[in-house]
Enzyme design. Structure first.
Site, short mmCIF file in Angstrom:
data_model
loop_
_atom_site.label_atom_id
_atom_site.label_comp_id
_atom_site.label_asym_id
_atom_site.label_seq_id
_atom_site.Cartn_x
_atom_site.Cartn_y
_atom_site.Cartn_z
N ASP A 90 -4.07 57.48 83.28
CA ASP A 90 -4.50 56.25 82.63
C ASP A 90 -6.01 56.05 82.64
O ASP A 90 -6.52 55.21 81.94
CB ASP A 90 -3.83 55.03 83.27
CG ASP A 90 -4.06 54.96 84.78
OD1 ASP A 90 -4.88 55.75 85.29
OD2 ASP A 90 -3.43 54.12 85.44
N ASN A 104 20.44 82.45 54.29
CA ASN A 104 19.52 83.33 53.57
C ASN A 104 19.97 84.78 53.63
O ASN A 104 19.82 85.54 52.66
CB ASN A 104 18.11 83.19 54.13
CG ASN A 104 17.46 81.90 53.69
OD1 ASN A 104 18.11 80.86 53.63
ND2 ASN A 104 16.18 81.94 53.38
N ILE A 119 13.08 83.86 52.43
CA ILE A 119 12.30 82.76 53.01
C ILE A 119 13.08 81.45 52.91
O ILE A 119 13.46 81.03 51.81
CB ILE A 119 10.95 82.62 52.28
CG1 ILE A 119 10.15 83.91 52.41
CG2 ILE A 119 10.15 81.44 52.83
CD1 ILE A 119 8.95 83.98 51.52
N ALA A 121 15.08 84.49 48.51
CA ALA A 121 16.29 84.46 49.33
C ALA A 121 15.96 84.63 50.81
O ALA A 121 16.60 84.03 51.68
CB ALA A 121 17.25 85.54 48.88
N ASN A 157 18.68 76.62 48.84
CA ASN A 157 17.80 76.52 50.01
C ASN A 157 17.19 75.14 50.20
O ASN A 157 17.00 74.69 51.33
CB ASN A 157 16.66 77.55 49.91
CG ASN A 157 17.16 78.97 50.08
OD1 ASN A 157 18.34 79.21 50.38
ND2 ASN A 157 16.28 79.94 49.87
N ASP A 195 -0.38 61.10 87.72
CA ASP A 195 -1.19 60.22 88.54
C ASP A 195 -0.25 59.34 89.36
O ASP A 195 0.92 59.20 89.03
CB ASP A 195 -2.08 59.37 87.62
CG ASP A 195 -3.05 58.49 88.39
OD1 ASP A 195 -3.45 58.91 89.49
OD2 ASP A 195 -3.39 57.41 87.90
N GLU A 229 22.60 85.19 51.05
CA GLU A 229 22.02 85.37 49.71
C GLU A 229 21.46 86.78 49.55
O GLU A 229 21.64 87.43 48.51
CB GLU A 229 20.90 84.34 49.51
CG GLU A 229 21.39 82.89 49.54
CD GLU A 229 20.25 81.90 49.81
OE1 GLU A 229 19.08 82.33 49.72
OE2 GLU A 229 20.53 80.74 50.12
N THR A 256 21.11 71.79 48.81
CA THR A 256 22.37 71.74 49.56
C THR A 256 22.17 72.14 51.03
O THR A 256 22.60 71.43 51.94
CB THR A 256 23.43 72.63 48.90
OG1 THR A 256 22.89 73.95 48.72
CG2 THR A 256 23.82 72.08 47.54
N ASP A 257 21.49 73.28 51.27
CA ASP A 257 21.23 73.67 52.66
C ASP A 257 20.29 72.67 53.34
O ASP A 257 20.42 72.38 54.52
CB ASP A 257 20.58 75.06 52.70
CG ASP A 257 21.63 76.16 52.54
OD1 ASP A 257 22.81 75.82 52.41
OD2 ASP A 257 21.25 77.34 52.54
N ASP A 314 -8.91 61.10 83.73
CA ASP A 314 -7.75 61.91 83.34
C ASP A 314 -7.91 62.56 81.97
O ASP A 314 -7.17 63.47 81.61
CB ASP A 314 -6.47 61.06 83.32
CG ASP A 314 -6.11 60.54 84.69
OD1 ASP A 314 -6.29 61.28 85.66
OD2 ASP A 314 -5.64 59.38 84.79
N GLU A 337 12.98 78.14 52.27
CA GLU A 337 12.00 77.18 51.74
C GLU A 337 12.16 75.79 52.35
O GLU A 337 11.18 75.06 52.50
CB GLU A 337 12.12 77.08 50.22
CG GLU A 337 11.60 78.28 49.45
CD GLU A 337 12.63 79.41 49.38
OE1 GLU A 337 12.30 80.46 48.82
OE2 GLU A 337 13.77 79.22 49.88
#
Length: 903
Positions: free
Chosen positions: A636, A702, A291, A289, A730, A335, A705, A733-734, A640, A293
Site C-alpha cells: 500500500d 480446426n 488458424i 483452417a 471459426n 505487506d 477442417e 458457430t465455434d 512498495d 481466428e
C-alpha cells in the site's frame, strides 16, 4: 548528474550531521531564506514535484492490442486472402481483429481512468519561514534550505532535518512500512542508521500524527526518499504475463504449421495437375483452417467477463491478462500493516500490580470485555485497573468519534487504542477539568506527563516506556492503596514486560502522583516518586479473515511471505497468530549480507522479513523469479511501488494504498482485504482452465477442417469447404460456443491443487493427443458425408459437409466442459450459457442453409429434415466416446487411490 546540497557539495548523510552543520550545508538559519534566495534556488533545483511517467496515449493503448503473434498472423492471412481475390474473407478476418482490439483497449483505458498517478502524494500547501516571517506557500515552490513548520495532521512536504520538536510523531507507513507512528526529535545519529530509525528526519509523503516541530528542507522533488523510490519504480520494466507468452508461442507454432501445410498442399495439387488459382484457394483455405481466428477475441472476451466477476469480488483488474495471471501465482509477498492486520492499534492486555487482564473487542469500536483468568470482570470495580485506565485516558491527546462508516481515532493510533480501552470500561473526559501543565513526550525522555487539578490537590498523570516509569517509581497501586515498590516486585514486572514484548506487543506504562503543594513544576521534580499503575500490551490485530485466507493459500500450494518494515518481534507474533509458519524472522540487514544462493535457501524456510527497504523487496522478487515462481506482491505504500511493478502481478490496497502503489499495480483490492486475493486466485484459475478448454476445443475443430480439406485433396475430391465457410465456422458457430465455454463454473477442487507451471505450454502432450484424435474423427466424418453426395449435387454435398462439421463440433464442445469429469458429475445444466450457445449456433446455421441471400453468400443449399437427422446420428458417438473415456479414467484413478489401503 550527481545530486548536490545548496552549498555545492555532494549530498551528505543529513541524519549524521549536527544542527549547526546542517545550517551551514543548506546555507540558511532560523530566520529562513530570503525571497530572492528562494527564487534563485527554485530556478536551480526545479519545482518540488515528482517526475511522473507520461500516461500512455489512447492510440498507444489501442495499438498494443495488436502485439500478439496470433493477431499478426491473422492480419497476414487477411492480406493474402485479399491478394488472391478473396476480399470477403479478408474483410471478415480484419473485422474480428479490429473488434478484438477495441474490446481490449476499452477495458485497459477504463481501468487506467480509475487509477490516478502520483499527483496526490505531495501536499498542496506548506508553511515556511521566509524573510523571518511565517508564510504559507504552494508545496511545489519549496526549495532546499527552507525552514519548514510541521503541524499535526499535515503531510510532510519534503525531506526535513528536525531542529525543534514537541511531542512530534510521524506516520511513516507509506514509506517504510512501520505500523506505529515514529517519534521525532532533534539530535545527531550514526551515519549507518537505517531509514526507519532516523528519528531526526521527517520524510516527504509521510504524515504528522501528533505534536509540532520545525526543520530545514534538505531534499525536494526527486531527491527525496519518496522521489528516489518513485524513480526506482519508473526504471522497473513491466513483466510479460504467462498467458501472453503462451499465446504468442502458440501463435508462432500455428503460423509455421499453417505456412507449411499450405505450401505442401499447393505442391501436391500442382503435381495432380490442378489449376494454379484453385490451389491458391486451397492454400488460403488451409491457412484459414489451421488458424483459430476466433481465439484472440474469445480470450479477450473471457478475460473481460472475468474482470467484471473479479470486481464483484472486490478485485479491480487494471490489465486484461492480470486476472488469469493471478490464477498462476505460486508466491504471495505481502505487506503486514493494513493488509494482514487492520492497521488499527488495540489494547489486548493490561498488567496492573494486582492482576493480568485481557481485553476483547476489534478495531476502534468501543465495545469489549475485560477478562481476568478468562472470566469477565467489571473494570471500574477493580481500583487498580480503573486508575490505570483513567490515567492513560487523561494523559492523552487522541479523541474517538463516530463518523459515517464507523468509529475513527483522531491522533496517534497508539493513544487512540488507550482511549478506546478506557471507553470500553465506561470512562470519558466529559467531566474532567482543563489540564494546567504538560511535559511532552520525546524519544529521549520516553514519557509524557499532564497535570490536572483535582479535589485534594493537583495530580500528575504519566505514561511512557514501562521500564522508564518503573525506574522513577517508589510505590505501586495494590488493592486501591499505594504500597512500596520492592526490588522483587520490580523484577517480576520487568520479566512480564519482556514477555509482552516477545509476543510482539507494543507496551506502554502508566503512573501517577499527587503533587505536594509548593513544589516547582519541572519535569524532574514532578516525574519522580511516582505510583506505578501497570502497563498495557497494544497490538495491530490481524484481520479476522486473514488466517483463513493464508490456510487456503497453503491448500492451493501458494507460498506466503510476509515482508514488512516493522520490527522482527511484532512481525513474528503476527505470523504466528495467522498460522504462517516461518523459521524465525530475517531482517533487511541480514538479507543484505547474504549471497544470492544462500538467500534463495533461506527464503524456502523463512517467511517473515522485517525492517526491509524497497531495494530489498526487489531483490527478493529477483531471487524468487530465478526459481520460475509466479510472484504476487501486495502493498500500500510508495515503498512498495517498485516491487509491485516488478512482480508477476502487483496487488495494491484500494482504501489505504497510495497512488504510487495503485499506479504500479496490476490489480487493486477494493476492500483492502487479503482474503479477496484468494477469491481472485480462484477466479484466475477458473479463467485459465476455461481458456485451456476452449483453446483445445477450437484447435480440435480446426484439425477437423484441416483433415477434411487435405483428405479431400488427397482423394482427388473437389474443395470440400470454401474459405468463407471456414471463417463462418471459426468466428461464428465455434466462437459462440467457445465463449460460453469460458463461462464454465470452477471445478470443486480448483483450490486444492498446486499452481500450474508458468513455463508449461497451454497445450500438453495429452492435449495434443486429444486434439488430434477428435480432429481426425471430425474430419473423416465430414469427408464421409461429402463423398456420398458430391457426384450428384456439389452445392448440397458441400452444405452437408459444412453443416455436418458444425453439428459434430457442437457435440464435441460438451467433451471439453471438463477434462476429467463426465457430464453427470458436473451437471448437464450447470452452464446454461453453453446450452443457449449450442441452440443459437444451430439457429444461425439454419439461417445460412435456408435463407437465399446466405445461400449466395456462403455457397449453401437447403437440406431436408432427413439430412439433419443423419448428421445428428453420425455426431452422437463423438460425445459418447468422450463420456465413456472419462468414466473409465475416473474408475482407474479411484482404483489407484484405493489399492494401497486394500493391500
Amino acid at each position: 548528474m550527481e545530486a548536490r546540497s545548496p552549498g555545492g557539495s555532494p549530498l551528505p548523510d543529513w541524519h549524521a550531521l549536527s544542527a549547526e552543520e546542517v545550517e551551514r550545508e543548506v546555507g540558511a538559519d532560523q530566520s529562513g531564506l530570503s525571497t530572492g534566495e528562494a527564487e534563485a534556488r527554485l530556478q536551480r533545483y526545479g519545482k518540488n514535484v515528482l517526475r511522473e511517467e507520461a500516461r500512455e496515449t489512447r492510440l498507444k493503448v489501442f495499438l498494443r492490442q495488436f502485439k500478439s503473434v496470433l493477431i499478426v498472423i491473422l492480419i497476414i492471412a487477411a492480406v493474402v486472402s485479399f491478394l488472391v481475390g478473396e476480399a470477403l474473407d479478408a474483410a471478415a478476418i480484419l473485422i474480428i481483429v479490429v473488434l478484438n482490439a477495441i474490446l481490449g483497449y476499452s477495458q485497459e483505458w477504463q481501468a487506467g481512468e480509475a487509477i490516478e498517478a502520483l499527483k496526490k502524494m505531495l501536499v498542496q500547501h506548506a508553511v515556511v519561514v521566509r524573510d523571518g516571517e511565517r508564510r504559507e506557500i504552494e508545496a511545489s515552490e519549496m526549495v532546499p534550505g527552507d525552514l519548514v513548520l510541521l503541524e499535526m495532521g499535515e503531510r510532510v512536504p519534503a525531506d526535513i532535518y528536525i531542529v525543534e520538536a514537541t511531542s512530534l510523531e510521524v506516520d511513516e507507513a507509506p514509506l517504510t512500512g512501520e505500523s506505529a507512528p515514529v517519534d521525532k526529535a532533534p539530535g545527531t545519529l550514526p551515519a549507518g542508521t537505517p531509514l526507519a530509525e532516523r528519528s531526526n528526519m521527517a520524510f516527504a509523503g509521510t504524515t504528522v500524527t501528533n505534536g509540532h516541530g520545525r526543520g530545514f528542507a534538505v531534499a525536494t522533488g526527486m531527491q527525496t526518499e519518496f522521489g528516489r523510490i518513485a524513480g526506482l519504480s519508473q526504471r522497473v520494466a513491466d513483466e510479460t504475463t504467462p498467458l501472453a507468452r503462451q499465446m504468442d508461442r502458440l501463435g508462432r507454432d500455428l503460423g509455421l504449421i499453417a505456412l507449411g501445410i499450405a505450401v505442401l498442399a499447393v505442391a501436391v495439387g500442382l503435381l495432380q495437375q490442378r489449376e494454379l488459382l484453385e490451389m491458391f484457394l486451397v492454400g488460403v483455405s488451409l491457412a484459414v483452417a489451421v488458424i483459430p481466428e476466433g481465439l484472440p477475441a474469445v480470450v479477450t472476451l473471457t478475460l473481460a467477463i472475468g474482470i467484471k466477476t473479479m470486481m464483484r469480488r472486490n478485485c479491480l483488474i487494471r490489465h486484461l491478462p492480470a486476472s488469469e495471471t493471478l490464477g498462476a501465482v505460486s508466491v504471495i509477498c505481502t505487506d503486514k500493516t493494513g493488509t494482514l492486520t487492520r492497521n488499527e492499534m488495540a489494547v489486548v492486555r493490561v498488567r496492573t500490580p494486582d492482576a493480568d487482564v485481557a481485553v476483547t473487542g476489534a478495531g476502534y469500536l468501543p465495545m469489549g470485555e475485560f477478562l481476568h483468568e478468562e472470566k469477565p470482570i467489571d473494570p471500574l470495580a477493580d481500583p487498580g485497573l480503573r486508575q490505570f485506565l483513567r490515567t492513560v485516558l487523561l494523559c492523552n491527546h487522541a479523541t474517538l468519534a463516530l463518523e459515517e462508516g464507523g468509529w475513527r481515532v483522531f491522533g496517534t493510533p497508539t493513544e487512540g487504542a488507550l482511549v478506546v480501552a478506557a471507553e470500553k470500561a465506561g470512562l470519558s473526559r466529559d467531566d474532567v477539568p482543563e489540564a494546567v501543565k504538560e511535559f511532552s513526550f520525546n524519544s529521549t525522555r520516553k514519557r509524557m506527563t499532564i497535570i490536572y487539578p483535582e479535589e485534594g490537590g493537583d495530580v500528575a498523570h504519566v505514561k511512557g516506556a514501562p521500564e522508564v516509569l518503573l525506574a522513577r517509581s517508589s510505590r505501586v497501586l495494590r488493592g486501591g492503596s499505594a504500597v512500596p515498590l520492592t526490588d522483587e516486585l520490580r523484577d517480576a514486572l520487568l520479566a512480564e514486560l519482556e514477555g509482552y514484548a516477545s509476543q510482539g506487543l507494543r507496551v506502554l506504562g502508566a503512573a501517577c502522583r499527587r503533587l505536594p503543594a509548593g513544589i516547582e513544576w519541572t519535569a524532574d521534580t514532578v516525574e519522580t516518586d511516582l505510583v506505578f499503575l501497570g502497563f498495557a500490551g497494544i497490538v495491530d490485530p490481524p484481520r479476522p479473515e486473514a488466517a483463513e485466507a493464508i490456510r487456503l493459500c497453503r491448500s492451493a500450494g501458494i507460498d506466503v511471505i510476509m515482508i514488512t518494515g516493522d520490527n522482527p518481534l511484532t512481525a513474528s507474533a503476527i505470523a504466528r497468530a495467522l498460522g504462517l509458519s516461518s523459521e524465525g524472522a530475517m531482517t533487511g540487514a541480514e538479507l543484505e549480507a547474504l549471497p544470492d544462493d544462500e538467500l534463495d535457501e533461506r527464503l524456502k524456510t523463512t517467511k517473515v522479513l522485517s525492517r526491509v527497504t524497497a531495494e530489498h523487496k526487489l531483490r527478493v522478487i529477483d531471487i524468487l523469479s530465478r526459481d520460475r515462481e509466479v510472484i504476487a506482491m501486495t502493498g500500500d505504500g510508495v515503498n512498495d511501488a517498485p516491487a509491485l511493478k516488478k512482480a508477476s502481478i502487483g496487488i495494491a490496497m484500494g482504501i489505504k494504498g497510495t497512488d504510487a502503489a495503485k499506479e504500479s499495480s496490476d490489480m487493486v483490492l477494493v476492500d483492502d482485504n487479503f482474503a479477496s486475493i484468494v477469491a481472485g486466485v480462484e477466479e484466475g484459475r477458473r479463467e485459465y482452465d476455461n481458456i485451456s478448454r476452449f483453446t483445445r476445443y477450437l484447435l480440435s475443430s480446426n484439425v477437423g477442417e484441416l483433415v477434411a480439406i487435405v483428405g479431400a485433396l488427397l482423394l482427388g475430391l473437389p474443395l470440400i469447404l470454401i474459405p468463407v465457410q471456414i471463417l463462418w465456422i471459426n468466428l461464428v458457430t465455434d466462437g459462440l460456443t467457445a465463449l460460453a465455454l469460458g463461462l464454465e463454473p470452477a471445478e470443486r477442487d480448483v483450490m486444492q491443487r498446486r499452481p500450474r507451471d508458468p513455463q508449461e505450454s497451454i497445450l500438453t502432450r495429452n492435449a495434443y493427443a486429444v486434439i488430434l484424435i477428435l480432429g481426425i474423427w471430425l474430419g473423416l466424418l465430414t469427408i464421409y458425408v461429402f463423398m456420398g453426395l458430391y457426384a450428384v449435387d456439389l452445392d448440397r454435398a458441400r452444405t452437408m459437409a459444412f453443416t455436418g462439421l458444425i453439428v459434430f463440433e457442437l457435440y464435441n464442445v460438451l467433451n471439453f466442459r471438463s477434462f476429467r469429469y463426465p457430464l453427470h458429475r458436473i451437471g448437464f445444466f450447470s452452464n446454461p450459457a453453453l446450452l443457449l450457445a449450442i441452440l443459437g449456433s444451430l439457429a444461425l446455421q439454419a439461417l445460412v442453409v435456408y435463407v437465399p441471400i446466405f445461400n449466395a453468400f456462403l455457397g449453401t443449399a437447403p437440406l431436408t429434415l432427413a439430412d439433419w437427422g443423419l448428421l445428428a446420428l453420425l455426431g452422437l458417438p463423438v460425445l459418447l466416446a468422450g463420456e465413456v473415456y472419462k468414466i473409465l479414467m475416473l474408475r482407474r484413478a479411484s482404483g489407484m487411490v484405493a489399492s494401497p489401503a486394500m493391500g
